[in-house]
Design a protein around this motif. Structure first.
Motif, PDB file in Angstrom:
ATOM      1  N   LEU A  17      34.374 120.239  11.772  1.00 40.32           N
ATOM      2  CA  LEU A  17      35.524 119.447  12.223  1.00 40.32           C
ATOM      3  C   LEU A  17      35.399 118.006  11.748  1.00 40.32           C
ATOM      4  CD1 LEU A  17      36.058 120.698  15.903  1.00 40.32           C
ATOM      5  CD2 LEU A  17      37.537 121.119  13.921  1.00 40.32           C
ATOM      6  N   VAL A  18      34.233 117.414  11.924  1.00 41.44           N
ATOM      7  CA  VAL A  18      34.011 116.043  11.457  1.00 41.44           C
ATOM      8  C   VAL A  18      34.196 115.954   9.955  1.00 41.44           C
ATOM      9  CG1 VAL A  18      32.299 114.201  11.217  1.00 41.44           C
ATOM     10  CG2 VAL A  18      32.499 115.430  13.397  1.00 41.44           C
ATOM     11  N   ALA A  19      33.631 116.916   9.220  1.00 43.45           N
ATOM     12  CA  ALA A  19      33.747 116.921   7.758  1.00 43.45           C
ATOM     13  C   ALA A  19      35.207 117.042   7.317  1.00 43.45           C
ATOM     14  CB  ALA A  19      32.922 118.065   7.172  1.00 43.45           C
ATOM     15  N   HIS A  20      35.979 117.835   8.041  1.00 36.28           N
ATOM     16  CA  HIS A  20      37.394 118.016   7.693  1.00 36.28           C
ATOM     17  C   HIS A  20      38.206 116.758   7.964  1.00 36.28           C
ATOM     18  CE1 HIS A  20      41.464 119.687   7.549  1.00 36.28           C
ATOM     19  NE2 HIS A  20      41.664 119.156   8.754  1.00 36.28           N
ATOM     20  N   TRP A  21      37.963 116.113   9.121  1.00 37.32           N
ATOM     21  CA  TRP A  21      38.821 115.005   9.546  1.00 37.32           C
ATOM     22  C   TRP A  21      38.449 113.658   8.946  1.00 37.32           C
ATOM     23  CZ3 TRP A  21      43.468 115.252  11.560  1.00 37.32           C
ATOM     24  CH2 TRP A  21      43.862 116.430  12.185  1.00 37.32           C
ATOM     25  N   GLU A  22      37.234 113.500   8.445  1.00 32.93           N
ATOM     26  CA  GLU A  22      36.855 112.204   7.864  1.00 32.93           C
ATOM     27  C   GLU A  22      37.809 111.770   6.746  1.00 32.93           C
ATOM     28  OE1 GLU A  22      32.087 111.448   8.511  1.00 32.93           O
ATOM     29  OE2 GLU A  22      32.709 112.819   6.903  1.00 32.93           O
ATOM     30  N   PRO A  23      38.092 112.595   5.731  1.00 32.22           N
ATOM     31  CA  PRO A  23      39.015 112.145   4.682  1.00 32.22           C
ATOM     32  C   PRO A  23      40.467 112.054   5.158  1.00 32.22           C
ATOM     33  CG  PRO A  23      38.379 114.435   4.313  1.00 32.22           C
ATOM     34  CD  PRO A  23      37.514 113.928   5.415  1.00 32.22           C
ATOM     35  N   VAL A  24      40.823 112.845   6.150  1.00 31.89           N
ATOM     36  CA  VAL A  24      42.196 112.805   6.669  1.00 31.89           C
ATOM     37  C   VAL A  24      42.444 111.491   7.398  1.00 31.89           C
ATOM     38  CG1 VAL A  24      43.842 113.880   8.248  1.00 31.89           C
ATOM     39  CG2 VAL A  24      42.315 115.324   6.885  1.00 31.89           C
ATOM     40  N   ILE A  25      41.520 111.104   8.272  1.00 34.49           N
ATOM     41  CA  ILE A  25      41.680 109.883   9.053  1.00 34.49           C
ATOM     42  C   ILE A  25      41.274 108.658   8.246  1.00 34.49           C
ATOM     43  CG2 ILE A  25      40.911 108.686  11.168  1.00 34.49           C
ATOM     44  CD1 ILE A  25      40.520 111.439  12.457  1.00 34.49           C
ATOM     45  N   VAL A  52      37.467 115.499  19.244  1.00 35.83           N
ATOM     46  CA  VAL A  52      36.828 115.010  18.017  1.00 35.83           C
ATOM     47  C   VAL A  52      37.742 114.012  17.306  1.00 35.83           C
ATOM     48  CG1 VAL A  52      36.041 115.655  15.704  1.00 35.83           C
ATOM     49  CG2 VAL A  52      35.332 117.013  17.672  1.00 35.83           C
ATOM     50  N   VAL A  53      39.004 114.371  17.139  1.00 35.52           N
ATOM     51  CA  VAL A  53      39.965 113.488  16.477  1.00 35.52           C
ATOM     52  C   VAL A  53      40.158 112.208  17.285  1.00 35.52           C
ATOM     53  CG1 VAL A  53      42.378 113.237  15.743  1.00 35.52           C
ATOM     54  CG2 VAL A  53      41.137 115.356  15.268  1.00 35.52           C
ATOM     55  N   HIS A  54      40.278 112.351  18.595  1.00 27.38           N
ATOM     56  CA  HIS A  54      40.454 111.204  19.490  1.00 27.38           C
ATOM     57  C   HIS A  54      39.341 110.169  19.266  1.00 27.38           C
ATOM     58  CE1 HIS A  54      41.707 109.606  23.603  1.00 27.38           C
ATOM     59  NE2 HIS A  54      40.602 108.923  23.337  1.00 27.38           N
ATOM     60  N   GLU A  55      38.095 110.634  19.276  1.00 29.53           N
ATOM     61  CA  GLU A  55      36.977 109.710  19.111  1.00 29.53           C
ATOM     62  C   GLU A  55      36.917 109.145  17.697  1.00 29.53           C
ATOM     63  OE1 GLU A  55      35.600 108.572  21.632  1.00 29.53           O
ATOM     64  OE2 GLU A  55      36.417 110.077  22.997  1.00 29.53           O
ATOM     65  N   MET A  56      37.262 109.923  16.706  1.00 37.27           N
ATOM     66  CA  MET A  56      37.260 109.424  15.330  1.00 37.27           C
ATOM     67  C   MET A  56      38.359 108.384  15.108  1.00 37.27           C
ATOM     68  SD  MET A  56      36.301 112.903  13.184  1.00 37.27           S
ATOM     69  CE  MET A  56      36.294 112.081  11.583  1.00 37.27           C
ATOM     70  N   VAL A  57      39.500 108.561  15.756  1.00 36.17           N
ATOM     71  CA  VAL A  57      40.580 107.570  15.644  1.00 36.17           C
ATOM     72  C   VAL A  57      40.153 106.240  16.267  1.00 36.17           C
ATOM     73  CG1 VAL A  57      42.925 107.004  16.441  1.00 36.17           C
ATOM     74  CG2 VAL A  57      42.462 109.227  15.422  1.00 36.17           C
TER      75      VAL A  57
END
Length: 241
Positions: free
Chosen positions: A143-151, A195-200
């Protein structure tokens, strides 16, 4: 600049947080129905009071929903108990035998917990929690690997730990996020939302209008996932977010 205090409105204790934001936001949080208002710096307490009064019926509905929410009794880690993994309910089957303790899902309905003869409750709990931790890490990594380039952020480090008051936390300066071990019990959608919440938060520290806009941009259905998380069965501890 942030100011925090409490006011009383029609018998309710309301947490008021003043921030450098444009609009007033009112929220009710599980499990006890805590009422919180995030208000622009220019908005005084009387305006906050009126806003709360105008939403009293909605606040009462939310608090009723939370108080009727399903809660598990304290777990003893014995055969017959219900335990959850990825939003699914399993019947625990404790097996006492020699060898390395382990956990396995069987027939999509049973969670086999194999422990040594004479294992106490704390030992049975430790084996299951370590299995949860391993499985949760396996789910978080992609999940982290997927969302890093997206965010457009880089997570320097992430870890899993037991937390009593948060589903996740973020250290912006260190680029590190922590995720609650309890998320192993929640659905894949709920886990991804946190996961997305914390990455944002690596882009925006506060829960302000910009944060809400970013969440809507990256995960348009995030409020539905938040609602699902709030509706799901709570553990013996009263987890909140």
């Amino acid at each position: 600049m942030t100011e925090t205090h409490q006011i009383k409105v029609s018998g309710l204790t309301v947490d008021v947080v003043r921030k450098d934001i444009k609009n007033l936001h009112l929220a009710v949080y599980p499990p006890a129905g805590r009422v919180r208002v995030a208000a622009p710096l220019r908005v005084n307490d009387e305006a906050v009071r009126l806003a709360v009064i105008s939403r009293l019926a909605w606040i009462k509905r939310q608090r009723t929903k939370f108080t009727s929410q399903a809660r598990q009794s304290e777990r003893e880690y014995v055969s017959g108990e219900s335990h959850y993994f990825q939003g699914n309910r399993y019947r625990l089957n404790v097996i006492y035998q020699a060898g390395v303790p382990r956990v396995a899902i069987r027939n999509k309905s049973t969670l086999d917990l194999t422990v040594r003869e004479g294992s106490e409750r704390e030992q049975r709990e430790k084996v299951l929690l370590e299995w949860y931790r391993l499985k949760l890490k396996e789910l978080i990594s992609p999940l982290v690997a997927h969302w890093e380039p997206v965010i457009g952020v880089k997570v320097a480090d992430w870890q899993v730990k037991k937390m009593k008051t948060k589903w996740g936390t973020c250290n912006i300066e260190a680029g590190r996020i922590w995720l609650n071990l309890e998320l192993a019990k929640k659905s894949a959608q709920c886990l991804e939302y946190i996961v997305v919440h914390e990455m944002v938060h690596l882009l925006e520290r506060h829960h302000n209008d910009r944060f809400v806009d970013l969440m809507g941009k990256f995960m348009p259905q995030w409020k539905l996932h938040r609602e699902e998380l709030n509706r799901s069965a709570l553990g013996h501890e009263e987890w909140t977010y």
